[in-house]
Design an enzyme around this catalytic site. Structure first.
Site, mmCIF file in Angstrom:
data_model
loop_
_atom_site.group_PDB
_atom_site.id
_atom_site.type_symbol
_atom_site.label_atom_id
_atom_site.label_comp_id
_atom_site.label_asym_id
_atom_site.label_seq_id
_atom_site.Cartn_x
_atom_site.Cartn_y
_atom_site.Cartn_z
ATOM 1 N N HIS A 122 0.830 -1.210 0.000
ATOM 2 C CA HIS A 122 0.000 0.000 0.000
ATOM 3 C C HIS A 122 0.863 1.259 0.000
ATOM 4 O O HIS A 122 2.045 1.235 0.369
ATOM 5 C CB HIS A 122 -0.918 0.010 1.233
ATOM 6 C CG HIS A 122 -0.153 0.066 2.528
ATOM 7 N ND1 HIS A 122 0.389 1.235 3.033
ATOM 8 C CD2 HIS A 122 0.180 -0.909 3.401
ATOM 9 C CE1 HIS A 122 1.012 0.985 4.164
ATOM 10 N NE2 HIS A 122 0.908 -0.319 4.406
ATOM 11 N N GLU A 168 -1.915 -6.942 7.944
ATOM 12 C CA GLU A 168 -0.535 -6.803 8.424
ATOM 13 C C GLU A 168 -0.333 -7.486 9.780
ATOM 14 O O GLU A 168 -1.296 -7.755 10.515
ATOM 15 C CB GLU A 168 -0.177 -5.305 8.528
ATOM 16 C CG GLU A 168 1.234 -4.998 9.007
ATOM 17 C CD GLU A 168 2.339 -5.587 8.125
ATOM 18 O OE1 GLU A 168 2.383 -6.814 7.949
ATOM 19 O OE2 GLU A 168 3.176 -4.796 7.650
#
Length: 202
Positions: free
Chosen positions: A7, A81
Site C-alpha cells: 500500500h 498486516e
C-alpha cells in the site's frame, strides 16, 4: 503470474510509527504512489486485483483498479498486516533497534504471519485459478512471505512497490522484489536499516 503491491504511504509511515493491524488511511503521498504503481503495471497481463481489508490497502487497490480498468476484487483477512499488539503507534525505528530479531513483546509471531500469508495466497490462487492477480497488502507480510517462498532473506518492502512471483503446480517462485530481479537483490545483513528505510512496519 502474481504481484504483491505494498500500500501507499500513511501518516504513521511518515512519522515512524509501528502501524501493524491498526487501520490507518493513506495520505496524499500514498495516493500518488498508488497512481505511480498503476502506471508501472500498465500493459501487464493483470486481470484481477484483491487486497487486505485494511483501508490503506483497500484504497491503494481501488486506485490501481480504476487506473487499470479492473474490477476491485475481494478483501482477504489473511492478508492483514502483522499485529504488533501494544507497540502499535510506538516509534518503529527505536523498537527495530531494540528487537533486532523482530520478537516484539505481545506481537504476532513472524511464523504465524508467514502462515497467514501463505494461506491467503492459497485462497487467492483457488479463487482465481486462471488469472494474473495483483495483491495489495502490507510490508511485513509481503517481506516475510516472499522470503519464505524464496528460501532466503529479502530486503524491506517499499510503499507502492511491486514484487512479482508465480505458481507452477504447488511450487511458488519469486521473480522480483521491489521491482528488481531477485538474483540482483543484495542481502546486506542490515535488516534494521532496510526496514527503517522502507517504513516496513505496516
Amino acid at each position: 503470474m502474481y504481484a504483491f503491491i505494498r500500500h501507499g504511504q500513511t501518516d504513521w509511515n511518515l512519522n515512524d510509527k509501528l502501524q501493524g493491524a491498526t487501520d490507518i488511511p493513506l495520505n496524499d503521498t500514498g495516493r500518488q504512489q498508488a497512481v505511480e504503481a498503476a502506471a508501472a503495471l500498465a500493459g501487464g497481463p493483470w486481470t484481477a486485483i484483491v487486497s487486505s481489508p485494511l483501508s490503506r490497502a483497500r484504497e491503494t487497490a481501488r486506485i490501481i483498479a480504476e487506473q487499470l480498468g479492473l474490477e476491485l476484487g475481494p478483501a482477504y483477512p489473511e492478508l492483514i498486516e502483522r499485529d504488533y499488539g501494544p507497540l502499535e503507534g510506538a516509534p518503529s525505528s527505536a523498537n527495530m533497534a531494540a528487537y533486532p530479531k523482530r520478537d516484539y513483546p505481545g506481537a504476532e509471531p513472524l511464523a504465524d504471519v508467514v502462515a497467514r500469508g501463505r494461506a491467503g495466497l492459497a485462497k487467492v490462487a483457488a479463487d482465481y485459478p486462471d488469472a494474473d492477480v495483483l495483491i495489495v497488502c502490507h510490508g511485513t507480510l509481503i517481506r516475510y512471505t516472499l522470503a519464505d517462498l524464496a528460501g532466503r532473506t529479502v530486503p524491506g518492502i517499499l510503499n507502492g512497490s511491486v514484487s512479482t512471483f508465480s505458481l507452477a503446480g504447488d511450487v511458488w517462485t519469486v521473480d522480483t522484489i521491489n521491482g528488481s530481479p531477485l538474483e540482483a537483490v543484495v542481502e546486506t545483513g542490515d535488516e534494521t536499516g532496510d526496514e527503517h528505510r522502507a517504513g516496513i512496519a505496516g
